[in-house]
Design a protein around this motif. Structure first.
Motif, PDB file in Angstrom:
ATOM      1  N   ASP A   1      16.348 -11.353  15.843  1.00 53.73           N
ATOM      2  CA  ASP A   1      17.616 -10.958  15.679  1.00 53.73           C
ATOM      3  C   ASP A   1      17.484 -10.004  14.330  1.00 53.73           C
ATOM      4  N   LEU A   2      16.819 -10.448  13.549  1.00 57.96           N
ATOM      5  CA  LEU A   2      16.747  -9.763  12.066  1.00 57.96           C
ATOM      6  C   LEU A   2      15.885  -8.393  12.330  1.00 57.96           C
ATOM      7  N   VAL A   3      14.857  -8.575  13.095  1.00 58.02           N
ATOM      8  CA  VAL A   3      13.875  -7.301  13.044  1.00 58.02           C
ATOM      9  C   VAL A   3      14.404  -6.399  14.135  1.00 58.02           C
ATOM     10  N   ARG A   4      15.523  -6.664  15.100  1.00 56.39           N
ATOM     11  CA  ARG A   4      15.979  -5.811  15.950  1.00 56.39           C
ATOM     12  C   ARG A   4      16.780  -4.616  15.356  1.00 56.39           C
ATOM     13  N   HIS A   5      17.242  -4.921  14.046  1.00 54.80           N
ATOM     14  CA  HIS A   5      17.962  -3.989  13.485  1.00 54.80           C
ATOM     15  C   HIS A   5      17.104  -3.358  12.037  1.00 54.80           C
ATOM     16  N   ASP A   6      16.772  -2.175  11.906  1.00 54.68           N
ATOM     17  CA  ASP A   6      16.019  -1.684  10.838  1.00 54.68           C
ATOM     18  C   ASP A   6      17.166  -0.978   9.857  1.00 54.68           C
ATOM     19  N   ASP A   7      17.912  -1.645   9.481  1.00 56.11           N
ATOM     20  CA  ASP A   7      18.872  -1.230   8.342  1.00 56.11           C
ATOM     21  C   ASP A   7      19.107  -1.874   7.015  1.00 56.11           C
ATOM     22  N   TRP A   8      18.282  -2.859   6.818  1.00 57.62           N
ATOM     23  CA  TRP A   8      18.476  -3.721   5.850  1.00 57.62           C
ATOM     24  C   TRP A   8      17.171  -3.874   4.823  1.00 57.62           C
ATOM     25  N   LEU A   9      16.379  -3.524   5.043  1.00 60.47           N
ATOM     26  CA  LEU A   9      14.981  -3.463   4.065  1.00 60.47           C
ATOM     27  C   LEU A   9      15.164  -2.561   3.030  1.00 60.47           C
ATOM     28  N   GLU A  10      14.933  -3.134   1.824  1.00 63.70           N
ATOM     29  CA  GLU A  10      15.091  -2.082   0.506  1.00 63.70           C
ATOM     30  C   GLU A  10      14.020  -1.325   0.411  1.00 63.70           C
ATOM     31  N   ASP A  11      14.239  -0.151   0.003  1.00 66.51           N
ATOM     32  CA  ASP A  11      13.138   0.764  -0.061  1.00 66.51           C
ATOM     33  C   ASP A  11      11.918   0.581  -0.748  1.00 66.51           C
ATOM     34  N   ARG A  12      12.391  -0.200  -2.055  1.00 63.91           N
ATOM     35  CA  ARG A  12      11.168  -0.666  -2.842  1.00 63.91           C
ATOM     36  C   ARG A  12      10.162  -1.610  -2.051  1.00 63.91           C
ATOM     37  N   HIS A  13      10.648  -2.336  -1.128  1.00 63.45           N
ATOM     38  CA  HIS A  13       9.811  -3.216  -0.267  1.00 63.45           C
ATOM     39  C   HIS A  13       9.048  -2.542   1.145  1.00 63.45           C
ATOM     40  N   ALA A  14       9.385  -1.231   1.165  1.00 67.14           N
ATOM     41  CA  ALA A  14       8.803  -0.449   2.253  1.00 67.14           C
ATOM     42  C   ALA A  14       7.825   0.742   1.788  1.00 67.14           C
ATOM     43  N   VAL A  15       7.208   0.396   0.710  1.00 69.23           N
ATOM     44  CA  VAL A  15       6.322   1.566   0.020  1.00 69.23           C
ATOM     45  C   VAL A  15       4.908   1.284   0.442  1.00 69.23           C
ATOM     46  N   PRO A  16       4.156   2.118   1.162  1.00 67.76           N
ATOM     47  CA  PRO A  16       2.731   2.031   1.601  1.00 67.76           C
ATOM     48  C   PRO A  16       1.923   2.565   0.268  1.00 67.76           C
ATOM     49  N   HIS A  17       0.573   1.908   0.496  1.00 70.77           N
ATOM     50  CA  HIS A  17      -0.258   2.151  -0.809  1.00 70.77           C
ATOM     51  C   HIS A  17      -1.252   2.945   0.210  1.00 70.77           C
ATOM     52  N   PRO A  18      -1.904   4.004  -0.541  1.00 73.96           N
ATOM     53  CA  PRO A  18      -2.803   5.050   0.201  1.00 73.96           C
ATOM     54  C   PRO A  18      -4.151   4.141   0.606  1.00 73.96           C
ATOM     55  N   GLN A  19      -4.591   3.340  -0.022  1.00 74.43           N
ATOM     56  CA  GLN A  19      -5.730   2.445   0.607  1.00 74.43           C
ATOM     57  C   GLN A  19      -5.424   1.260   1.310  1.00 74.43           C
ATOM     58  N   PHE A  20      -4.564   0.207   0.632  1.00 72.42           N
ATOM     59  CA  PHE A  20      -4.449  -1.079   1.154  1.00 72.42           C
ATOM     60  C   PHE A  20      -2.955  -1.515   1.707  1.00 72.42           C
ATOM     61  N   TYR A  21      -3.229  -2.119   2.783  1.00 67.26           N
ATOM     62  CA  TYR A  21      -1.871  -2.584   3.244  1.00 67.26           C
ATOM     63  C   TYR A  21      -0.956  -3.458   2.293  1.00 67.26           C
ATOM     64  N   GLN A  22       0.280  -3.412   2.156  1.00 66.15           N
ATOM     65  CA  GLN A  22       1.066  -3.903   1.055  1.00 66.15           C
ATOM     66  C   GLN A  22       1.593  -5.188   1.586  1.00 66.15           C
ATOM     67  N   GLN A  23       1.855  -6.216   0.809  1.00 63.58           N
ATOM     68  CA  GLN A  23       2.608  -7.608   0.938  1.00 63.58           C
ATOM     69  C   GLN A  23       3.671  -7.709  -0.183  1.00 63.58           C
ATOM     70  N   TYR A  24       5.016  -7.291   0.427  1.00 70.62           N
ATOM     71  CA  TYR A  24       6.009  -7.711  -0.749  1.00 70.62           C
ATOM     72  C   TYR A  24       6.767  -8.872  -0.647  1.00 70.62           C
ATOM     73  N   LYS A  25       6.990  -9.686  -1.630  1.00 66.13           N
ATOM     74  CA  LYS A  25       7.558 -10.861  -1.301  1.00 66.13           C
ATOM     75  C   LYS A  25       9.035 -10.602  -1.483  1.00 66.13           C
ATOM     76  N   LEU A  26       9.782 -11.184  -0.075  1.00 66.57           N
ATOM     77  CA  LEU A  26      11.263 -10.598  -0.021  1.00 66.57           C
ATOM     78  C   LEU A  26      12.016 -11.873  -0.534  1.00 66.57           C
ATOM     79  N   TYR A  27      11.419 -13.059  -0.340  1.00 58.74           N
ATOM     80  CA  TYR A  27      12.237 -14.530  -0.435  1.00 58.74           C
ATOM     81  C   TYR A  27      11.018 -15.559  -0.626  1.00 58.74           C
ATOM     82  N   CYS A  28      11.312 -16.415  -1.272  1.00 61.33           N
ATOM     83  CA  CYS A  28      10.472 -17.745  -1.306  1.00 61.33           C
ATOM     84  C   CYS A  28      11.546 -18.885  -1.750  1.00 61.33           C
TER      85      CYS A  28
END
Ligand code: FE
Length: 183
Positions: free
Chosen positions: A36-63
């Motif tokens: 239900d969450l990923v069927r909508h692409d309107d909620w992820l903050e831009d700062r958690h969607a930034v790619p790195h030129p070399q490495f895949y990135q893992q941003y903590k959204l919640y713990c």
């Protein structure tokens, strides 16, 4: 925090804490919630969607305060991929933007030999599960060479702190690693 994501965290918190922490129930109901969450692409903050030129990135959204679960955005630059790895805890992978391909492996405990099993392509809205019970070893790659893909992962621990393994593709030899977070 976007309302949609906030509602997801509320529902996941309830799922993980109410009743026994039995994995089949968490994976089944968690798949529905994450879908239900990923069927909508309107909620992820831009700062958690930034790619790195070399490495895949893992941003903590919640713990969760008790480390009972964590939520991460995986941001794949063009052509980026993980090593072959495991998780050691349950995990759910929901595709948010573009696509990724996950190759699963089985590993012989005695020899370490890796055998490729199913391959799955995840499109926006799709959810896949991993765990030591349902299959825990895989390698994941951005399905695209020319654009960024993003998936949202939920794990049954603070995944950035979990000691787990990467595997040598040829020998199957295990090496311990802790992924941490990009943020
Ligand atoms: Fe993984």
């Amino acid at each position: 925090m976007h309302k949609r994501f906030e509602d997801f965290i509320t529902a996941m918190t309830r799922l993980v804490n109410d009743g026994p922490r039995d994995e089949p129930r968490i994976l089944e109901e968690g798949t529905r919630l994450l879908g239900d969450l990923v069927r909508h692409d309107d909620w992820l903050e831009d700062r958690h969607a930034v790619p790195h030129p070399q490495f895949y990135q893992q941003y903590k959204l919640y713990c969760a305060p008790d480390d009972s679960f964590s939520v991460v955005s995986f941001v794949w630059g063009p052509g980026q991929k993980t090593p072959i790895h495991d998780h050691t805890v349950w995990g759910l992978i929901g595709m948010l933007r573009n696509a990724e391909v996950a190759q699963s492996f089985e590993r012989d405990e005695n020899t370490g030999t890796l055998t490729a099993t199913q391959q799955a392509r995840l499109e926006p809205g799709d959810v896949e599960a991993v765990s030591p019970t349902v299959g825990d070893i895989h390698q994941v790659v951005n399905a695209f060479d020319d654009r960024v893909s993003i998936s949202i992962h939920v794990y049954g621990a603070d995944i950035g702190k979990v000691r787990r393994h990467v595997f040598d593709p040829a020998s199957g030899a295990a090496k311990e690693f802790v992924s941490g977070y990009a943020n």
